[in-house]
Design a protein around this motif. Structure first.
Motif, PDB file in Angstrom:
ATOM      1  N   UNK A 162      -0.929   1.896   3.861  1.00 41.33           N
ATOM      2  CA  UNK A 162       0.518   1.797   4.041  1.00 41.33           C
ATOM      3  C   UNK A 162       1.123   0.690   3.193  1.00 41.33           C
ATOM      4  N   UNK A 163       0.461  -0.466   3.148  1.00 43.26           N
ATOM      5  CA  UNK A 163       1.013  -1.602   2.404  1.00 43.26           C
ATOM      6  C   UNK A 163       0.932  -1.405   0.893  1.00 43.26           C
ATOM      7  N   UNK A 164       0.125  -0.423   0.450  1.00 42.01           N
ATOM      8  CA  UNK A 164      -0.011  -0.161  -0.976  1.00 42.01           C
ATOM      9  C   UNK A 164       0.998   0.864  -1.491  1.00 42.01           C
ATOM     10  N   UNK A 165       1.578   1.639  -0.599  1.00 43.26           N
ATOM     11  CA  UNK A 165       2.457   2.731  -1.018  1.00 43.26           C
ATOM     12  C   UNK A 165       3.667   2.244  -1.795  1.00 43.26           C
ATOM     13  N   UNK A 166       4.089   1.014  -1.529  1.00 47.43           N
ATOM     14  CA  UNK A 166       5.262   0.493  -2.220  1.00 47.43           C
ATOM     15  C   UNK A 166       5.018   0.379  -3.722  1.00 47.43           C
ATOM     16  N   UNK A 167       3.741   0.307  -4.135  1.00 47.07           N
ATOM     17  CA  UNK A 167       3.444   0.264  -5.564  1.00 47.07           C
ATOM     18  C   UNK A 167       3.914   1.541  -6.260  1.00 47.07           C
ATOM     19  N   UNK A 168       3.842   2.675  -5.570  1.00 46.93           N
ATOM     20  CA  UNK A 168       4.254   3.932  -6.176  1.00 46.93           C
ATOM     21  C   UNK A 168       5.761   4.081  -6.215  1.00 46.93           C
ATOM     22  N   UNK A 169       6.440   3.471  -5.260  1.00 49.07           N
ATOM     23  CA  UNK A 169       7.900   3.583  -5.199  1.00 49.07           C
ATOM     24  C   UNK A 169       8.515   2.211  -4.917  1.00 49.07           C
ATOM     25  N   UNK A 170       8.591   1.344  -5.930  1.00 51.89           N
ATOM     26  CA  UNK A 170       9.104  -0.016  -5.718  1.00 51.89           C
ATOM     27  C   UNK A 170      10.587  -0.060  -5.365  1.00 51.89           C
ATOM     28  N   UNK A 171      11.289   1.072  -5.465  1.00 53.90           N
ATOM     29  CA  UNK A 171      12.701   1.101  -5.077  1.00 53.90           C
ATOM     30  C   UNK A 171      12.860   0.624  -3.630  1.00 53.90           C
ATOM     31  N   UNK A 172      11.845   0.870  -2.808  1.00 54.81           N
ATOM     32  CA  UNK A 172      11.891   0.446  -1.410  1.00 54.81           C
ATOM     33  C   UNK A 172      11.946  -1.075  -1.265  1.00 54.81           C
ATOM     34  N   UNK A 173      11.597  -1.798  -2.339  1.00 59.62           N
ATOM     35  CA  UNK A 173      11.530  -3.260  -2.274  1.00 59.62           C
ATOM     36  C   UNK A 173      12.824  -3.939  -2.734  1.00 59.62           C
ATOM     37  N   UNK A 174      13.866  -3.157  -3.017  1.00 57.34           N
ATOM     38  CA  UNK A 174      15.137  -3.745  -3.459  1.00 57.34           C
ATOM     39  C   UNK A 174      15.737  -4.565  -2.316  1.00 57.34           C
ATOM     40  N   UNK A 175      16.059  -5.816  -2.615  1.00 62.58           N
ATOM     41  CA  UNK A 175      16.738  -6.693  -1.666  1.00 62.58           C
ATOM     42  C   UNK A 175      17.977  -7.262  -2.345  1.00 62.58           C
ATOM     43  N   UNK A 176      18.723  -8.064  -1.608  1.00 63.31           N
ATOM     44  CA  UNK A 176      19.934  -8.660  -2.175  1.00 63.31           C
ATOM     45  C   UNK A 176      19.610  -9.624  -3.315  1.00 63.31           C
ATOM     46  N   UNK A 177      18.338 -10.024  -3.443  1.00 59.08           N
ATOM     47  CA  UNK A 177      17.916 -10.945  -4.495  1.00 59.08           C
ATOM     48  C   UNK A 177      17.317 -10.235  -5.700  1.00 59.08           C
ATOM     49  N   UNK A 178      17.441  -8.916  -5.756  1.00 61.78           N
ATOM     50  CA  UNK A 178      16.899  -8.164  -6.893  1.00 61.78           C
ATOM     51  C   UNK A 178      17.564  -8.622  -8.187  1.00 61.78           C
ATOM     52  N   UNK A 179      16.822  -8.685  -9.288  1.00 68.66           N
ATOM     53  CA  UNK A 179      17.399  -9.173 -10.549  1.00 68.66           C
ATOM     54  C   UNK A 179      18.457  -8.221 -11.093  1.00 68.66           C
TER      55      UNK A 179
END
Length: 292
Positions: A162-179
């Motif tokens: 589960x914790x590795x799946x974000x590697x395939x879809x990093x869009x899920x990791x967008x936060x207010x601090x995204x560049x």
């Protein structure tokens, strides 16, 4: 400009190409310039040469320091090794910022297709994160149809943790601090059109800085969309799509600050004449020679 090739520690299959302009041509700056780490595409199985050196030279011509990362491919992608290599590349550039005339606070990751996935991951998941992103038709989501190959490359098996799946879809990791993000693709690029819109919505929901261009025509993988990277195919040449480069450069300077120009002569002719020991009449040392 001078060129360097720096190998990744203990792996000569991975290296960073450096296209570094010295301080002689200042373009309004005393020493430092913005920098780009360019990640060519190729589905993590090869690197597209059309998205490497031609892109680096195009940005260098705009006064930006350019670097191309030749990252791990194939089975060596396991554990998302290319992300570790991006961390190394950005860290290396920051470490040598003074030597390479780079503004350490203006280092951007630039990626195309799978390289766009890597650049985005660097901005959202990396340890040494870039200050901004330029993504060309990025494959931002690799978790959908046909993801079996990516799962095998990234994890050595299907069904990642589960914790590795974000590697395939990093869009899920967008936060207010995204560049800050500059992104472009075409309506005809069915490989990336929808996933780029997902990234746009994620940035919009978090209130992050974004500029997005959806050109009407153009296939996947057009790079600069001109003859410099056509590789014998007229299908990837489009003068309208080609405008993305100038738009991205304008965006870089609008977000990270314009160059400051000084109203002084940049001619060194008189210095050269003095070094040669050539005497000149008083009238010959006027503005005509100095500004020649």
């Amino acid at each position: 400009m001078h060129y360097q090739k720096i190998n990744y520690p203990d792996n000569d299959k991975v290296w960073l190409e450096c296209y570094i302009q010295d301080s002689g041509l200042k373009l309004g700056q005393d020493l430092v310039r913005p920098a780009l780490v360019i990640c060519p595409g190729g589905g993590y199985v090869y690197l597209s040469p059309r998205e490497a050196e031609p892109v680096a030279l195009a940005y260098a011509a705009k006064g930006i320091q350019a670097f191309v990362l030749h990252y791990s491919l194939g089975w060596e992608v396991k554990g998302f090794q290319p992300l570790k290599e991006m961390d190394w590349a950005i860290g290396l550039i920051r470490e040598h910022a003074n030597d390479w005339y780079v503004d350490a606070d203006k280092i951007l990751a630039c990626g195309f297709s799978a390289g766009g996935h890597l650049a985005l991951s660097s901005g959202l998941l990396g340890k040494n994160r870039p200050n901004g992103l330029i993504l060309g038709y990025p494959a931002t989501d690799m978790s959908g149809q046909g993801s079996e190959l990516m799962q095998m490359l990234f994890f050595g098996k299907e069904g990642p943790a589960k914790e590795e799946k974000i590697w395939l879809n990093p869009v899920q990791a967008v936060t207010k601090d995204a560049p800050p993000l500059f992104m472009f693709t075409t309506a005809e690029d069915t490989l990336t059109r929808r996933s780029t819109l997902d990234l746009v919505m994620a940035y919009e929901e978090k209130g992050c800085l974004l500029e997005y261009h959806l050109f009407q025509k153009g296939p996947h993988g057009y790079s600069l969309a001109n003859e410099a990277c056509a590789d014998g195919s007229s299908q990837v040449i489009d003068p309208h799509v080609e405008k993305w480069l100038d738009l991205s450069v304008e965006w870089i300077f609008s977000v990270f600050g314009q160059l400051e120009f000084r109203d002084i002569s940049t001619s060194h002719i008189m210095d050269a004449i003095k070094e040669l020991g050539i005497p000149l009449p008083q009238e010959a040392t006027g503005k005509g020679i100095e500004n020649a």
